[in-house]
Scaffold this motif. Sequence first.
Motif, PDB file in Angstrom:
ATOM      1  N   ASP A 118     -42.257 101.089  49.889  1.00  0.00           N
ATOM      2  CA  ASP A 118     -42.929 101.397  51.148  1.00  0.00           C
ATOM      3  C   ASP A 118     -43.068 102.910  51.297  1.00  0.00           C
ATOM      4  O   ASP A 118     -42.187 103.660  50.874  1.00  0.00           O
ATOM      5  CB  ASP A 118     -42.126 100.841  52.328  1.00  0.00           C
ATOM      6  N   PRO A 119     -44.162 103.372  51.877  1.00  0.00           N
ATOM      7  CA  PRO A 119     -45.305 102.577  52.323  1.00  0.00           C
ATOM      8  C   PRO A 119     -46.166 102.114  51.152  1.00  0.00           C
ATOM      9  O   PRO A 119     -46.212 102.753  50.113  1.00  0.00           O
ATOM     10  CB  PRO A 119     -46.070 103.555  53.220  1.00  0.00           C
ATOM     11  N   ARG A 121     -49.440 101.665  49.198  1.00  0.00           N
ATOM     12  CA  ARG A 121     -50.735 102.343  49.131  1.00  0.00           C
ATOM     13  C   ARG A 121     -51.832 101.311  48.892  1.00  0.00           C
ATOM     14  O   ARG A 121     -51.824 100.606  47.885  1.00  0.00           O
ATOM     15  CB  ARG A 121     -50.733 103.393  48.022  1.00  0.00           C
ATOM     16  N   PRO A 143     -45.110  98.977  56.032  1.00  0.00           N
ATOM     17  CA  PRO A 143     -45.929 100.164  56.312  1.00  0.00           C
ATOM     18  C   PRO A 143     -46.932 100.374  55.185  1.00  0.00           C
ATOM     19  O   PRO A 143     -46.644 100.093  54.017  1.00  0.00           O
ATOM     20  CB  PRO A 143     -44.903 101.298  56.367  1.00  0.00           C
ATOM     21  N   ARG A 145     -50.303 102.858  53.519  1.00  0.00           N
ATOM     22  CA  ARG A 145     -50.909 104.197  53.428  1.00  0.00           C
ATOM     23  C   ARG A 145     -52.317 104.029  52.871  1.00  0.00           C
ATOM     24  O   ARG A 145     -52.518 103.449  51.811  1.00  0.00           O
ATOM     25  CB  ARG A 145     -50.084 105.108  52.536  1.00  0.00           C
ATOM     26  N   THR A 147     -56.335 105.953  52.458  1.00  0.00           N
ATOM     27  CA  THR A 147     -57.086 107.205  52.435  1.00  0.00           C
ATOM     28  C   THR A 147     -58.574 106.922  52.602  1.00  0.00           C
ATOM     29  O   THR A 147     -59.120 106.007  51.976  1.00  0.00           O
ATOM     30  CB  THR A 147     -56.848 107.958  51.114  1.00  0.00           C
ATOM     31  N   GLU A 194     -55.268 111.008  54.948  1.00  0.00           N
ATOM     32  CA  GLU A 194     -54.310 110.041  54.406  1.00  0.00           C
ATOM     33  C   GLU A 194     -53.515 109.532  55.599  1.00  0.00           C
ATOM     34  O   GLU A 194     -52.755 110.278  56.219  1.00  0.00           O
ATOM     35  CB  GLU A 194     -53.400 110.694  53.379  1.00  0.00           C
ATOM     36  N   THR A 196     -50.879 106.903  57.394  1.00  0.00           N
ATOM     37  CA  THR A 196     -49.751 105.980  57.245  1.00  0.00           C
ATOM     38  C   THR A 196     -49.592 105.220  58.549  1.00  0.00           C
ATOM     39  O   THR A 196     -49.664 105.801  59.637  1.00  0.00           O
ATOM     40  CB  THR A 196     -48.454 106.745  56.925  1.00  0.00           C
TER      41      THR A 196
END
Length: 237
Positions: A118-119, A121, A143, A145, A147, A194, A196
């Motif tokens: 975590d997180p 992607r 969690p 992430r 982009t 980015e 999160t």
Amino acid sequence: MNRQAQAAVLFLLGAALLHAGTTDLYLRYVKAGLRPLLLASGAVLIVAALATAWYARRSGRPARTGHAHPEPRISWLLLLPLLALILIAPPALGSYSALRSGTALQKPYAYGALPAGDPVRLSVVDYASRAAYDHGRSLHGRPVRVTGFLAMDHSGAPYLVRMALNCCAADAQPVKIALRGALPPVLRPDAWLEVTGAYSPGTVRDPVNDGPIPYLEVTSAKPVPMPHDPYDETWNN
């Protein structure tokens, strides 16, 4: 246009394709998987140019194609797109295009397991499809992430966007995630972020095509440089 001129144009076009294919420039036009074809096309054009020049020199005269009368000089304007390809690197499609096209989010056939750590992607396409069509079942308690670049509609609502493509930039379509939570105080369209955060239930309908746009609850966000490949090809994998 005589054969020497034809050879020069072919050589320049082939060189432009090889230049684009050996740098990241080609990613502004086509998806990464087409790079071998682009390089092969450039090589074929250069070979054709050399063969044309050799034939013209061997014949000893600048033979014209077609009839003997000269073609209009305005035909040389056909070189302008070639010069643009060589001299100008087009920007990747951004918020202007994204807000004028409906979300292209598609329901996948299946959802793979999320990787450990975590997180997690995820691409914009992967998060959006899991959140919108799987109702976040695989995202609960994880969690994430993501982009993408920022787009803001007429009301100021922020979206994280990635342009997804099937073949080339001409068919690129946006996939959007609606953002809420701990956003930066100043939001600038086309800035790459980015983000999160965590899955947030609910969707908003895209005003262009009524497609689903899922929410993401942001816990932190930071600006990042535009990636070398600005387009998302997740749904081609």
